[in-house]
Design an enzyme around this catalytic site. Structure first.
Site, PDB file in Angstrom:
ATOM      1  N   LYS A 131      29.322  22.433   0.474  1.00  0.00           N
ATOM      2  CA  LYS A 131      29.332  20.963   0.464  1.00  0.00           C
ATOM      3  C   LYS A 131      30.749  20.505   0.762  1.00  0.00           C
ATOM      4  CE  LYS A 131      30.719  18.454  -2.457  1.00  0.00           C
ATOM      5  NZ  LYS A 131      31.262  17.699  -3.577  1.00  0.00           N
ATOM      6  N   TYR A 187      29.211  29.449  -4.091  1.00  0.00           N
ATOM      7  CA  TYR A 187      29.238  28.000  -3.956  1.00  0.00           C
ATOM      8  C   TYR A 187      30.626  27.604  -3.466  1.00  0.00           C
ATOM      9  CZ  TYR A 187      29.727  23.084  -4.818  1.00  0.00           C
ATOM     10  OH  TYR A 187      29.987  21.758  -4.631  1.00  0.00           O
ATOM     11  N   ARG A 220       0.799  -1.222   0.000  1.00  0.00           N
ATOM     12  CA  ARG A 220       0.000   0.000   0.000  1.00  0.00           C
ATOM     13  C   ARG A 220       0.838   1.282   0.000  1.00  0.00           C
ATOM     14  NH1 ARG A 220      -3.566  -1.734   4.978  1.00  0.00           N
ATOM     15  NH2 ARG A 220      -1.753  -3.080   5.249  1.00  0.00           N
TER      16      ARG A 220
HETATM   17  C1  UD1 Z   1      -1.760  -6.569  13.083  1.00  0.00           C
HETATM   18  C2  UD1 Z   1      -2.421  -7.387  14.206  1.00  0.00           C
HETATM   19  C3  UD1 Z   1      -3.640  -6.596  14.713  1.00  0.00           C
HETATM   20  C4  UD1 Z   1      -3.188  -5.240  15.186  1.00  0.00           C
HETATM   21  C5  UD1 Z   1      -2.442  -4.484  14.100  1.00  0.00           C
HETATM   22  C6  UD1 Z   1      -1.794  -3.259  14.664  1.00  0.00           C
HETATM   23  C7  UD1 Z   1      -2.077  -9.785  13.814  1.00  0.00           C
HETATM   24  C8  UD1 Z   1      -2.650 -11.015  13.260  1.00  0.00           C
HETATM   25  N1  UD1 Z   1      -2.823  -8.682  13.687  1.00  0.00           N
HETATM   26  O1  UD1 Z   1      -2.651  -6.471  11.993  1.00  0.00           O
HETATM   27  O2  UD1 Z   1      -4.257  -7.301  15.767  1.00  0.00           O
HETATM   28  O3  UD1 Z   1      -4.323  -4.489  15.625  1.00  0.00           O
HETATM   29  O4  UD1 Z   1      -1.376  -5.296  13.567  1.00  0.00           O
HETATM   30  O5  UD1 Z   1      -1.203  -2.484  13.653  1.00  0.00           O
HETATM   31  O6  UD1 Z   1      -1.000  -9.808  14.382  1.00  0.00           O
HETATM   32  N2  UD1 Z   1       4.490  -9.459   8.996  1.00  0.00           N
HETATM   33  C9  UD1 Z   1       5.492 -10.306   8.647  1.00  0.00           C
HETATM   34  N3  UD1 Z   1       5.182 -11.512   8.079  1.00  0.00           N
HETATM   35  C10 UD1 Z   1       3.886 -11.910   7.883  1.00  0.00           C
HETATM   36  C11 UD1 Z   1       2.865 -11.027   8.250  1.00  0.00           C
HETATM   37  C12 UD1 Z   1       3.181  -9.803   8.801  1.00  0.00           C
HETATM   38  O7  UD1 Z   1       6.671  -9.985   8.853  1.00  0.00           O
HETATM   39  O8  UD1 Z   1       3.711 -13.019   7.381  1.00  0.00           O
HETATM   40  C13 UD1 Z   1       4.826  -8.185   9.627  1.00  0.00           C
HETATM   41  C14 UD1 Z   1       4.521  -6.965   8.744  1.00  0.00           C
HETATM   42  O9  UD1 Z   1       5.643  -6.594   7.985  1.00  0.00           O
HETATM   43  C15 UD1 Z   1       4.172  -5.888   9.766  1.00  0.00           C
HETATM   44  C16 UD1 Z   1       3.604  -6.687  10.934  1.00  0.00           C
HETATM   45  O10 UD1 Z   1       4.055  -8.018  10.775  1.00  0.00           O
HETATM   46  O11 UD1 Z   1       5.337  -5.218  10.218  1.00  0.00           O
HETATM   47  C17 UD1 Z   1       2.067  -6.642  10.997  1.00  0.00           C
HETATM   48  O12 UD1 Z   1       1.497  -7.171   9.815  1.00  0.00           O
HETATM   49  P1  UD1 Z   1       0.235  -6.519   9.138  1.00  0.00           P
HETATM   50  O13 UD1 Z   1      -0.106  -7.360   7.973  1.00  0.00           O
HETATM   51  O14 UD1 Z   1       0.439  -5.068   8.947  1.00  0.00           O
HETATM   52  O15 UD1 Z   1      -0.872  -6.784  10.280  1.00  0.00           O
HETATM   53  P2  UD1 Z   1      -2.216  -5.973  10.503  1.00  0.00           P
HETATM   54  O16 UD1 Z   1      -3.256  -6.471   9.592  1.00  0.00           O
HETATM   55  O17 UD1 Z   1      -1.927  -4.522  10.524  1.00  0.00           O
HETATM   56 MG    MG Z   2      -0.308  -3.271   9.782  1.00  0.00          MG
END
Ligand code: UD1
Ligand code: MG
Length: 452
Positions: free
Chosen positions: A337, A352, A18
């Site tokens: 610079k 400059y 996004r």
């Molecule tokens: C998540 C939480 C939600 C919380 C919200 C807060 C879960 C299931 N949900 O949702 O409860 O309210 O964050 O912002 O935990 N990521 C990975 N690998 C994966 C999936 C995610 O590294 O397979 C990392 C993403 O890069 C990110 C973080 O985990 O930094 C959260 O993932 P994201 O998909 O943004 O979760 P949300 O839907 O925002």
């Molecule tokens: Mg998130």
């Protein structure tokens, strides 16, 4: 500070679709610092504090940034994106080493503070198995909801899986959690993927901990601290929150900001005492400003140091590698610079100065240009102490102007000038007596002739 050992696992494997950017999400910046660096700086530091970052495949740059910020970091690759619990388990090897606290944080929540990490860990020392960071969301849509019974946290329900009734709950999951290390792997291994997205949700840890007869608690914080960044609008909101914090910290430290809301600071800007910053100044990363310096309006400064009582601008541009000595002056429309400008030197207008060393008390007139680049290589210009460079002078580098030397205006200097020498490089001036009057008469006659 708790004395317990910890492992912090920062999840940063997401695609960040996004953001609509070719740059990995966590490498976008607030206040001149990557999202990831902000989280890593706040995460527990010091002896007994291990750190792991989980990155996506092909995200070498994320691993490099993590190492740049914290050399003690271990990186783990989550090959497939199967959910937040699955991501944490990518760091299984580090978790298995058995720190007393396992802290999980997201790489895209850059506003979190070190104090909040400490607050979140405190209940573990008192026997809780899990502490979850919660906040009251103005609009909870999309967040996991914290479900309480008799004041006890019993479950976190993801928005997609929540009932209408559960969706009314405004207490939300910030995403940051702390597990008692002893049972953490056992809890994580029990998390399944029976939900609407078939993902392994970290939030299911709450129900599992409860089933194991252990306690899960909520620690609340403000929404501003846990804003997650998923798109450019949220990035801009986080920048605004961060700028407000930095301005307040600068004001509290005694910096005079005439119109704080117009000044942009970087997370690492440092100030001496009695610094004044006029309206509409942008300060990028790596800037130090010493006691009594004044930054006039519309100046732009990056990776530079400004000495005591130095004056900058208005409309100055200090690019990386500028060191401005005590009491030195850079005036309007001056660009610098990789330049060391010693104490008391003056470059007051329209110049400059790049790849240069300007000696103490030297004076560079308006329109002094260091010609540092020949189209292939950069060269140095050395200007001695107390030298005087007349206006509209080009200094073709490499070139050295001696101490106390004097350059006549309009010169193009291509050869070194010895100490205390005077160099003038321009054609001799010729004055023709009465020439202007004769010229005027000739032109006027021509005009009369046309009329007739
Ligand atoms: C998540 C939480 C939600 C919380 C919200 C807060 C879960 C299931 N949900 O949702 O409860 O309210 O964050 O912002 O935990 N990521 C990975 N690998 C994966 C999936 C995610 O590294 O397979 C990392 C993403 O890069 C990110 C973080 O985990 O930094 C959260 O993932 P994201 O998909 O943004 O979760 P949300 O839907 O925002
Ligand atoms: Mg998130």
């Amino acid at each position: 500070m708790t004395a317990r050992s910890s492992l912090t696992v920062v999840l940063a494997a997401g695609e960040g679709t996004r953001m609509r950017s070719s740059r990995p999400k966590v490498l976008h910046e607030v206040a001149g610092r990557s999202l990831l660096a902000n989280v890593l700086n706040a995460a527990p530091h010091g002896p007994g504090s291990a750190l792991a970052v989980v990155i996506g495949p092909d995200h070498k740059a994320v691993a490099e940034e993590a190492r740049r910020v914290r050399s003690d970091v271990a990186t783990f690759v989550q090959a497939e994106r199967l959910g937040t619990a699955h991501a944490v388990l990518a760091a299984r090897e580090a978790i298995a080493r058995g720190a007393e606290d396992l802290v999980v944080a997201f790489g895209d929540t850059p506003l979190i503070s070190a104090e909040t990490f400490e607050r979140l860990r405190a209940p573990l020392a008192k026997g809780a198995a899990l502490a979850v960071l919660g906040f009251r969301a103005a609009d909870p849509t999309g967040y996991g909801r914290l479900l309480l019974e008799n004041g006890h946290l019993v479950a976190i329900r993801e928005h997609a899986d929540a009932t209408e009734e559960e969706r009314k709950v405004t207490l939300c999951n910030a995403g940051v959690m702390a597990f008692a290390g002893a049972r953490a792997l056992e809890v994580l291994d029990r998390i399944g993927n029976a939900n609407s997205k078939s993902e392994y949700y970290l939030v299911d840890a709450v129900e599992i901990v409860r089933e194991m007869g252990l306690e899960a608690v909520v620690i609340e914080t403000s929404e501003d601290e846990v804003r997650g960044i998923n798109n450019k609008a949220q990035l801009a909101e986080a920048e605004a929150v961060m700028q407000a914090r930095l301005r307040k910290a600068a004001l509290d430290a005694g910096v005079t900001l005439v119109a704080p809301e117009t000044v942009y600071l970087a997370a690492d800007t440092t100030f001496g005492s009695d610094v004044t910053i006029e309206p509409f100044v942008v300060i990028g990363p790596g800037v130090t400003i010493a006691d009594g310096a004044v930054i006039h309006s519309f100046s732009h400064i990056v990776q530079s140091s400004i000495g005591k009582n130095a004056l900058v601008g208005p409309y100055a541009r200090m690019r990386p590698g500028t060191s401005l000595g005590d009491g030195a002056k850079i005036g309007n429309f001056v660009e610098t610079k990789a330049a060391t400008i010693e104490a008391g030197a003056k470059i007051n207008h329209l110049s400059y100065v790049g790849d240069a060393h300007v000696g103490a008390k030297a004076n560079l007139g308006a329109g002094t240009i260091t010609c540092n680049y020949d189209g292939f290589f950069k060269h140095k210009t050395l200007i001695g102490e107390g030298a005087f460079v007349g206006t509209n002078t080009s200094l073709v580098a490499p070139v050295k102007i001696g101490n106390g030397a004097y350059i006549g205006s309009g010169s193009v200097i291509t050869k070194d000038v010895p100490d205390d020498a005077m160099a003038v490089e321009r054609s001799p001036q010729s004055n023709r007596e009465g020439g202007a009057a004769r010229y005027r008469e000739m032109k006027l006659r021509g005009k009369e002739g046309k009329k007739g």
